[in-house]
Design an enzyme around this catalytic site. Structure first.
Site, PDB file in Angstrom:
ATOM      1  N   ARG A 158       0.834  -1.205   0.000  1.00 42.27           N
ATOM      2  CA  ARG A 158       0.000   0.000   0.000  1.00 42.27           C
ATOM      3  C   ARG A 158       0.870   1.256   0.000  1.00 42.27           C
ATOM      4  O   ARG A 158       0.624   2.194  -0.776  1.00 42.27           O
ATOM      5  CB  ARG A 158      -0.921   0.003   1.222  1.00 42.27           C
ATOM      6  N   ARG A 223      -7.637   7.645  13.133  1.00 43.63           N
ATOM      7  CA  ARG A 223      -8.596   6.861  13.919  1.00 43.63           C
ATOM      8  C   ARG A 223     -10.047   7.165  13.542  1.00 43.63           C
ATOM      9  O   ARG A 223     -10.930   6.317  13.703  1.00 43.63           O
ATOM     10  CB  ARG A 223      -8.397   7.136  15.412  1.00 43.63           C
ATOM     11  N   GLU A 323     -13.623  -6.221  16.173  1.00 40.94           N
ATOM     12  CA  GLU A 323     -13.335  -4.833  15.788  1.00 40.94           C
ATOM     13  C   GLU A 323     -14.638  -4.192  15.344  1.00 40.94           C
ATOM     14  O   GLU A 323     -15.527  -4.860  14.799  1.00 40.94           O
ATOM     15  CB  GLU A 323     -12.300  -4.814  14.652  1.00 40.94           C
TER      16      GLU A 323
END
Length: 330
Positions: A158, A223, A323
């Protein structure tokens, strides 16, 4: 907060954030509705469509049948395909998606490099160049050890594909492992003509500052991202991480509670209302199918009435069991 956001939107002429909902519907129906920017089906039972706005995500849902995730804007939408990238746009918003077969690309690192290079090239042709939120779905994300782990190789690829594209700051993001037999890397994003505001969690080390133990290349994401009109918070994949360390190894309930504490910290930092409501769609990614019932039970107790899609997905650290990501509208 709502009034302030509305005043800012009027003053700057910003478009409202796309409305994200979960709905039991046929893709042919939702894709004909005015303002549909993107629609997502989940798992092998999801139908196919050649509409560029439709994406069958390789994750299986614990809900049967699974609802469709729908993004809608208050504008006319146009769509198309430019080489490997499928896209749609309307009202200053852009959806773009790319899928790369790892076997054809030569592995996960090469697939990630190719995918992100293609996205960067495409974004250079657009007016909606402010990437706000990215989703990455990766086959067998935890296979391999140390720097050979597939997630770490994905991060290397990436970064190589991106170059300095995010030199001015990272978007919010999620990276989750799927179990589809075809090793296809799926990446899609939401971008805007206007910039958002990245939000960090004071309880956690920023992901791009992780120490070397987490790989040669630190994960590059914020975040959360406060949308340009300040009317919604896009929340990155959030788990039981405190500082930079995983917490409560082997304890599902403690990890879920820690995750919810991290979510509340993000809301507070972004000056968003505490808690989640019936208009705040979330996804919960659960590593072990046997844990799904307990995760659902806890979330129904802690987040009553909040729409949560429960997905079978592997978190990027193998010791983490659950998650959560999603949206908080003001």
């Amino acid at each position: 907060m709502v009034q302030a956001g509305e005043n800012l939107q009027v003053r700057l002429g910003l478009s409202r954030t796309p409305h994200v909902t979960y709905r039991m519907a046929d893709p042919g129906t939702v894709l004909t509705e005015p303002g549909t920017l993107a629609a997502f089906g989940f798992g092998t039972g999801s139908p196919d469509s050649d509409d560029p706005r439709w994406l069958r995500v390789a994750l299986e849902s614990f809900d049967a049948p699974a609802p469709i995730e729908l993004w809608q804007v208050d504008a006319t939408v146009v769509c198309g395909q430019q080489e490997a990238v499928r896209w749609s746009s309307g009202g200053g918003w852009l959806f773009a998606a790319v899928e790369v077969n790892e076997h054809e690309a030569g592995g996960i690192e090469s697939a990630a490099r190719q995918a992100y290079a293609a996205l960067c090239q495409f974004m250079g042709t657009r007016d909606e160049r402010c990437v706000l939120r990215i989703w990455n779905y990766i086959a067998n994300i935890n296979d391999g050890d140390d720097d050979a782990e597939r997630y770490k190789q994905f991060c290397d690829g990436r970064a190589a594909g991106l170059g300095d594209f995010f030199a001015n700051g990272f978007p919010a993001a999620t990276a989750i492992g799927h179990h589809d037999r075809q090793h296809v890397l799926q990446i899609y994003l939401l971008a805007s003509a206007d910039a958002g505001q990245a939000v960090e969690n004071p309880r956690q080390v920023s992901a791009w500052r992780y120490p070397r133990q987490y790989g040669r290349t630190s994960p590059g994401f914020a975040r959360a991202m406060l949308m340009p009109a300040r009317d919604a918070l896009a929340i990155s994949g959030t788990a039981a991480v405190v500082g930079h360390a995983s917490a409560h190894e082997g304890d599902l309930e403690a990890q879920l509670n820690e995750t919810l504490t991290n979510l509340e910290a993000l809301l507070a930092t972004a000056d968003m209302p505490a808690g989640f409501d019936t208009h705040s769609p979330l996804k919960a990614y659960v590593r072990h199918p046997t844990d799904a019932y307990r995760v659902r039970e806890i979330l129904q107790q802690r987040l009553p009435g909040v729409p949560v899609l429960l997905m079978h997905g592997d978190v990027c650290r193998r010791e983490l069991l659950v998650e959560i990501d999603g949206w908080r509208y003001s």
